[in-house]
Design an enzyme around this catalytic site. Sequence first.
Site, short mmCIF file in Angstrom:
data_model
loop_
_atom_site.label_atom_id
_atom_site.label_comp_id
_atom_site.label_asym_id
_atom_site.label_seq_id
_atom_site.Cartn_x
_atom_site.Cartn_y
_atom_site.Cartn_z
CG HIS A 53 11.28 27.61 3.77
ND1 HIS A 53 10.28 28.52 3.48
CD2 HIS A 53 12.41 28.35 3.91
CE1 HIS A 53 10.78 29.74 3.45
NE2 HIS A 53 12.07 29.67 3.70
CG ASP A 55 12.60 33.46 2.18
OD1 ASP A 55 12.86 32.28 2.44
OD2 ASP A 55 12.42 34.33 3.06
CD GLU A 74 12.53 29.70 7.15
OE1 GLU A 74 13.59 30.25 7.52
OE2 GLU A 74 11.58 30.33 6.62
CD GLU A 75 9.18 32.61 5.41
OE1 GLU A 75 9.54 33.34 6.35
OE2 GLU A 75 9.72 32.66 4.29
CG ASP A 123 15.97 30.14 3.43
OD1 ASP A 123 15.44 30.90 2.61
OD2 ASP A 123 15.41 29.76 4.48
CG HIS A 174 10.31 38.27 4.64
ND1 HIS A 174 10.04 38.13 5.98
CD2 HIS A 174 10.83 37.09 4.24
CE1 HIS A 174 10.38 36.91 6.37
NE2 HIS A 174 10.86 36.27 5.33
#
Length: 341
Positions: A67, A184, A218-219, A239, A319
């Site tokens: 993603h 990510d 995706e997030e 991922d 994150h």
Amino acid sequence: MNMEYVLEQLKNLLAIDSPSGYTKEVTDYLLNEFEKLGVPAYRTVKGGVIADLGGEDADNAVFVESHVDTLGAMVSQIKSNGCLEISPVGGIDANSAEGETVRIRTRDGRIYDGTCQLCNASVHVNGKYAETKRTYDVMEIVVDEKTSSKEETEKLGIMTGDFVCFEPRTTITKSGYIKSRFLDDKLSTAMLLGYAKHIKEDEVTPKRRIYLHMTVFEEVGHGGSASIPDGVTEVLSVDMGCVGDGLACKEHQVSICAKDSKGPYNYDVVSNLIEAAKKAGCDFAVDVYPHYGSDADAALTAGYDVRHGLIGAGVYASHGYERSHVDGVKNTLLLLETYLG
């Protein structure tokens, strides 16, 4: 595979702001890169990019997903002092966001710089600075323009609903560590571009037909919930591999996920990934992720009748300001090449 190409693509992708919901620029870039490689690709109605790498068995095709949407924020209110109240897009924690440089992107195409700060951010003024729990209720975006009122900020063209994009601060060290926000999952996307370049330039014909899908939601949980072509029997999400207490994976490895917070991955897919990793001599780990969901999970949740799996290069501080290593990239690419044949 060409690591220089992969790392160059990574830097280019990370330089493009793309929080969930604001991804046209990054998908334009991907479509252009696939065109350069001579790989047919198109944008889905939802906004993602699908590329067709070809292959022999079209009735047992594999859908490989990464993603390109990232964490970010959106202006939820212009405050009376001219600063911006924000609502997070995806799981960006206020503690991690504090002090970061941001770009505010208006609906009419203007871009303003700013900083995400605690309200009343000066230690020499705020006696409760240290004890204040960081939440977005007590955070604000300080706009780098001469404004001290709601009206002055509105005159800049800023309004509720504008996207706030965080600076990634990308660097690759001499020792091979890759540090940036949003590894990510732009790290995996760069790897899939490298894989596509290998397939095309080395004239490889995979045993199964392979599609690449770069998703854009995706997030926020529904990136992989649509757009799977006919003939696909397997979804493989590429991922980030989780690195942290209680997990085996390190940044130098490729992680194979056996289970995440949504449940176990397909037994045969996981077993075949492990077998391929051993065959290739990959440095790998198998882990259970306690707080995680992938595009492959989203496909099954949406009702697709497919097998699913999840792999990724080890990434620390997910994150946040994330870190991986070129060895993890190499091991992930080696596993992909061996597994996909």
